[in-house]
Design a protein around this motif. Structure first.
Motif, PDB file in Angstrom:
ATOM      1  N   THR A  63       0.807  -1.135  -0.044  1.00  0.00           N
ATOM      2  CA  THR A  63       0.024   0.054  -0.191  1.00  0.00           C
ATOM      3  C   THR A  63       1.039   1.282  -0.127  1.00  0.00           C
ATOM      4  OG1 THR A  63      -1.479  -1.244   1.314  1.00  0.00           O
ATOM      5  CG2 THR A  63      -1.993   1.099   1.349  1.00  0.00           C
ATOM      6  N   GLY A  64       0.512   2.152  -0.787  1.00  0.00           N
ATOM      7  CA  GLY A  64       1.242   3.438  -0.946  1.00  0.00           C
ATOM      8  C   GLY A  64       2.469   3.538  -1.589  1.00  0.00           C
ATOM      9  N   LYS A  65       2.797   2.368  -2.359  1.00  0.00           N
ATOM     10  CA  LYS A  65       4.345   2.187  -2.894  1.00  0.00           C
ATOM     11  C   LYS A  65       4.347   1.987  -4.482  1.00  0.00           C
ATOM     12  CE  LYS A  65       6.158   0.347   1.352  1.00  0.00           C
ATOM     13  NZ  LYS A  65       4.797   0.535   2.037  1.00  0.00           N
ATOM     14  N   LYS A  66       5.237   2.287  -5.062  1.00  0.00           N
ATOM     15  CA  LYS A  66       5.272   2.134  -6.578  1.00  0.00           C
ATOM     16  C   LYS A  66       6.507   1.156  -6.634  1.00  0.00           C
ATOM     17  CE  LYS A  66       5.738   4.378 -11.134  1.00  0.00           C
ATOM     18  NZ  LYS A  66       5.968   5.687 -11.764  1.00  0.00           N
ATOM     19  N   VAL A  67       6.296   0.157  -7.422  1.00  0.00           N
ATOM     20  CA  VAL A  67       7.245  -0.894  -7.591  1.00  0.00           C
ATOM     21  C   VAL A  67       7.721  -1.030  -9.107  1.00  0.00           C
ATOM     22  CG1 VAL A  67       8.047  -3.304  -6.982  1.00  0.00           C
ATOM     23  CG2 VAL A  67       6.069  -2.100  -5.696  1.00  0.00           C
ATOM     24  N   GLN A  68       9.019  -1.226  -9.163  1.00  0.00           N
ATOM     25  CA  GLN A  68       9.553  -1.576 -10.508  1.00  0.00           C
ATOM     26  C   GLN A  68      10.460  -2.859 -10.254  1.00  0.00           C
ATOM     27  OE1 GLN A  68      11.897   1.461 -12.508  1.00  0.00           O
ATOM     28  NE2 GLN A  68      10.297   2.859 -12.301  1.00  0.00           N
ATOM     29  N   GLY A  69      10.079  -3.938 -10.817  1.00  0.00           N
ATOM     30  CA  GLY A  69      10.465  -5.286 -11.004  1.00  0.00           C
ATOM     31  C   GLY A  69       9.442  -6.276 -10.823  1.00  0.00           C
ATOM     32  N   GLY A  70      10.043  -7.359 -10.768  1.00  0.00           N
ATOM     33  CA  GLY A  70       9.076  -8.674 -10.779  1.00  0.00           C
ATOM     34  C   GLY A  70       8.824  -9.362  -9.365  1.00  0.00           C
ATOM     35  N   GLY A  71       7.700  -9.918  -9.125  1.00  0.00           N
ATOM     36  CA  GLY A  71       7.415 -10.163  -7.949  1.00  0.00           C
ATOM     37  C   GLY A  71       5.958 -10.823  -7.743  1.00  0.00           C
ATOM     38  N   VAL A  72       5.437 -11.188  -6.503  1.00  0.00           N
ATOM     39  CA  VAL A  72       4.283 -11.875  -6.320  1.00  0.00           C
ATOM     40  C   VAL A  72       3.442 -10.877  -5.481  1.00  0.00           C
ATOM     41  CG1 VAL A  72       3.065 -13.754  -5.562  1.00  0.00           C
ATOM     42  CG2 VAL A  72       4.772 -14.122  -7.106  1.00  0.00           C
ATOM     43  N   VAL A  73       2.156 -10.620  -5.721  1.00  0.00           N
ATOM     44  CA  VAL A  73       1.395  -9.838  -4.771  1.00  0.00           C
ATOM     45  C   VAL A  73       0.482 -10.988  -4.029  1.00  0.00           C
ATOM     46  CG1 VAL A  73      -0.632  -8.206  -4.552  1.00  0.00           C
ATOM     47  CG2 VAL A  73       1.133  -7.950  -6.044  1.00  0.00           C
ATOM     48  N   GLN A  74       0.400 -10.877  -2.806  1.00  0.00           N
ATOM     49  CA  GLN A  74      -0.006 -11.854  -1.809  1.00  0.00           C
ATOM     50  C   GLN A  74      -0.810 -11.348  -0.665  1.00  0.00           C
ATOM     51  OE1 GLN A  74       2.072 -15.775  -1.278  1.00  0.00           O
ATOM     52  NE2 GLN A  74       2.399 -14.964   0.719  1.00  0.00           N
ATOM     53  N   GLY A  75      -2.050 -11.442  -0.724  1.00  0.00           N
ATOM     54  CA  GLY A  75      -2.896 -11.215   0.443  1.00  0.00           C
ATOM     55  C   GLY A  75      -2.634 -12.242   1.620  1.00  0.00           C
ATOM     56  N   VAL A  76      -2.439 -11.456   2.990  1.00  0.00           N
ATOM     57  CA  VAL A  76      -2.309 -12.355   4.004  1.00  0.00           C
ATOM     58  C   VAL A  76      -2.720 -11.623   5.134  1.00  0.00           C
ATOM     59  CG1 VAL A  76       0.084 -12.986   3.258  1.00  0.00           C
ATOM     60  CG2 VAL A  76      -0.144 -10.975   4.731  1.00  0.00           C
ATOM     61  N   VAL A  77      -3.276 -12.569   6.197  1.00  0.00           N
ATOM     62  CA  VAL A  77      -3.958 -11.761   7.326  1.00  0.00           C
ATOM     63  C   VAL A  77      -2.896 -10.887   8.047  1.00  0.00           C
ATOM     64  CG1 VAL A  77      -5.176 -13.948   7.854  1.00  0.00           C
ATOM     65  CG2 VAL A  77      -3.036 -13.682   9.137  1.00  0.00           C
ATOM     66  N   ASP A  78      -3.692  -9.795   8.623  1.00  0.00           N
ATOM     67  CA  ASP A  78      -2.928  -8.843   9.622  1.00  0.00           C
ATOM     68  C   ASP A  78      -2.558  -9.240  10.964  1.00  0.00           C
ATOM     69  OD1 ASP A  78      -2.068  -6.572  10.850  1.00  0.00           O
ATOM     70  OD2 ASP A  78      -3.818  -5.396  10.633  1.00  0.00           O
ATOM     71  N   TRP A  79      -1.296  -9.934  11.051  1.00  0.00           N
ATOM     72  CA  TRP A  79      -0.930 -10.697  12.209  1.00  0.00           C
ATOM     73  C   TRP A  79      -1.176  -9.794  13.510  1.00  0.00           C
ATOM     74  CZ3 TRP A  79       3.603  -8.850  14.434  1.00  0.00           C
ATOM     75  CH2 TRP A  79       4.240  -7.867  13.495  1.00  0.00           C
ATOM     76  N   LYS A  80      -1.047  -8.370  13.429  1.00  0.00           N
ATOM     77  CA  LYS A  80      -1.334  -7.627  14.570  1.00  0.00           C
ATOM     78  C   LYS A  80      -2.244  -7.766  15.176  1.00  0.00           C
ATOM     79  CE  LYS A  80       2.915  -4.656  13.370  1.00  0.00           C
ATOM     80  NZ  LYS A  80       3.559  -3.336  13.632  1.00  0.00           N
ATOM     81  N   GLU A  81      -3.494  -8.134  14.569  1.00  0.00           N
ATOM     82  CA  GLU A  81      -4.749  -8.403  15.163  1.00  0.00           C
ATOM     83  C   GLU A  81      -4.760  -9.716  15.965  1.00  0.00           C
ATOM     84  OE1 GLU A  81      -7.813  -7.695  12.335  1.00  0.00           O
ATOM     85  OE2 GLU A  81      -7.541  -5.826  12.162  1.00  0.00           O
ATOM     86  N   GLY A  82      -3.789 -10.559  15.931  1.00  0.00           N
ATOM     87  CA  GLY A  82      -3.829 -12.023  16.737  1.00  0.00           C
ATOM     88  C   GLY A  82      -3.396 -12.983  15.776  1.00  0.00           C
ATOM     89  N   ILE A  83      -2.766 -14.122  16.471  1.00  0.00           N
ATOM     90  CA  ILE A  83      -2.255 -15.157  15.562  1.00  0.00           C
ATOM     91  C   ILE A  83      -3.081 -16.372  16.057  1.00  0.00           C
ATOM     92  CG2 ILE A  83      -0.389 -16.626  15.046  1.00  0.00           C
ATOM     93  CD1 ILE A  83       1.336 -14.207  15.274  1.00  0.00           C
ATOM     94  N   GLY A  84      -3.843 -16.937  15.144  1.00  0.00           N
ATOM     95  CA  GLY A  84      -4.382 -18.305  15.472  1.00  0.00           C
ATOM     96  C   GLY A  84      -5.618 -18.482  15.010  1.00  0.00           C
TER      97      GLY A  84
END
Length: 244
Positions: A189-210
Motif C-alpha cells: 500500500t502506498g508504494k510504486k514498484v519496479q521489478g518482478g514479484g508476487v502480490v499476496q494477500g495475508v492476514v493482519d498478524w497484529k490483530e492476533g495469531i491463530g
C-alpha cells in the motif's frame, strides 16, 4: 538523532517444499507461495517458548482460540522474508478412505504446497525486527531470540522442514527515504514498484495469531530478486541490505 532497532536475520534451507495453508479454508484448498509474517513468527515462537519452559500450543482454547505464538507477537515489530529462486505452487490430489459404521467411505482432497526443488539451490532469509523496549520488560532477552533462531525447524505445516544455516543479530538504522532497493517482502500500500514479484494477500498478524475467521487482509509484495520501490518509505538498514 539516529534511531536503532535490533534485527535478527536467519538463513534457512528448505528440504524441498513449504506447505502453507491460505486461510480461511474451504474444500478447495489454496497454498501460499511465500511465508506470511504470521508463519515467520510462529516458526520462531516454538523454540523461544521452549526456552521459557512453555509447551502450551493454544491460548484460551474454550473461548477465542489463539496460537501460543500470540504471546511473543508484541515483541516483534515486523517479520519479513527473502527467497532465492522462484517456488512453484503445486497441489496433488489425494484419495482418502475411512471405515465408518462398518462401511468404507472415500473422498478426494488436495495437498497444496510451494515446491522448492529442482535446479535452483533455494534459501530463505527470515528477518525479524525486535521491539527492544518490550523485550527488556519481558521474561526474554534479545540473546534468547538469537538462541531460539537456531532452533527453527519448520515453517508452517509439519511437511515444511528447514535447516538453519546462519543466524545474525545486529542493530539496524531507521531512515526515511523516497526510494529504496530491497529483496525482502513489504506492505504494498502506498508504494510504486519496479521489478518482478508476487502480490499476496495475508492476514493482519497484529490483530492476533491463530483465529483468522474475521481477520483483516493486508497486501504484501514478495520480490523475485531485488526491486526498486518509491513512496514515503521507512527503511531499516540491516547490514548490506534494507527492509521496508
Amino acid at each position: 538523532m539516529v534511531s536503532l532497532i535490533s534485527f535478527l536475520k536467519v538463513e534457512v534451507r528448505p528440504t524441498g517444499i513449504i506447505a502453507l495453508r491460505s486461510l480461511p479454508q474451504s474444500k478447495m484448498r489454496n497454498a501460499f507461495r511465500y511465508p506470511p509474517p504470521s508463519t515467520l513468527i510462529g516458526a520462531l515462537a516454538y523454540p523461544l517458548l521452549h526456552i521459557a519452559g512453555d509447551r502450551t500450543e493454544t491460548l484460551e482454547p474454550r473461548r477465542n482460540a489463539r496460537s501460543s505464538a500470540d504471546r511473543i507477537r508484541p515483541l516483534i515489530e515486523w517479520a519479513t522474508v527473502k527467497v532465492s529462486g522462484m517456488p512453484r505452487v503445486y497441489g496433488s490430489i489425494l484419495k482418502i478412505n475411512r471405515l465408518h459404521r462398518r462401511s468404507v467411505e472415500s473422498a478426494v482432497t488436495s495437498f497444496p504446497m510451494a515446491v522448492m526443488y529442482g535446479e535452483s539451490d533455494y534459501t530463505l532469509t527470515l528477518l525479524y525486527l525486535l521491539n527492544d523496549d518490550l523485550i527488556s520488560a519481558s521474561e526474554f532477552s534479545v540473546k534468547d531470540f538469537e538462541r531460539a533462531a537456531w532452533g527453527i525447524s519448520r515453517l508452517g505445516s509439519r511437511e515444511s522442514v528447514v535447516s538453519v544455516e546462519s543466524v545474525e543479530l545486529g542493530k539496524g538504522t531507521i531512515m526515511e527515504k523516497e526510494m529504496a532497493e530491497t529483496a525482502y517482502a513489504f506492505l504494498l500500500t502506498g508504494k510504486k514498484v519496479q521489478g518482478g514479484g508476487v502480490v499476496q494477500g495475508v492476514v493482519d498478524w497484529k490483530e492476533g495469531i491463530g483465529n483468522y475467521s474475521k481477520a483483516r487482509i493486508i497486501v504484501m509484495f514478495y520480490p523475485e530478486g531485488k526491486v526498486e520501490v518509491e513512496g514515503r518509505l521507512k527503511v531499516i538498514d540491516v547490514g548490506e541490505e534494507v527492509v521496508l
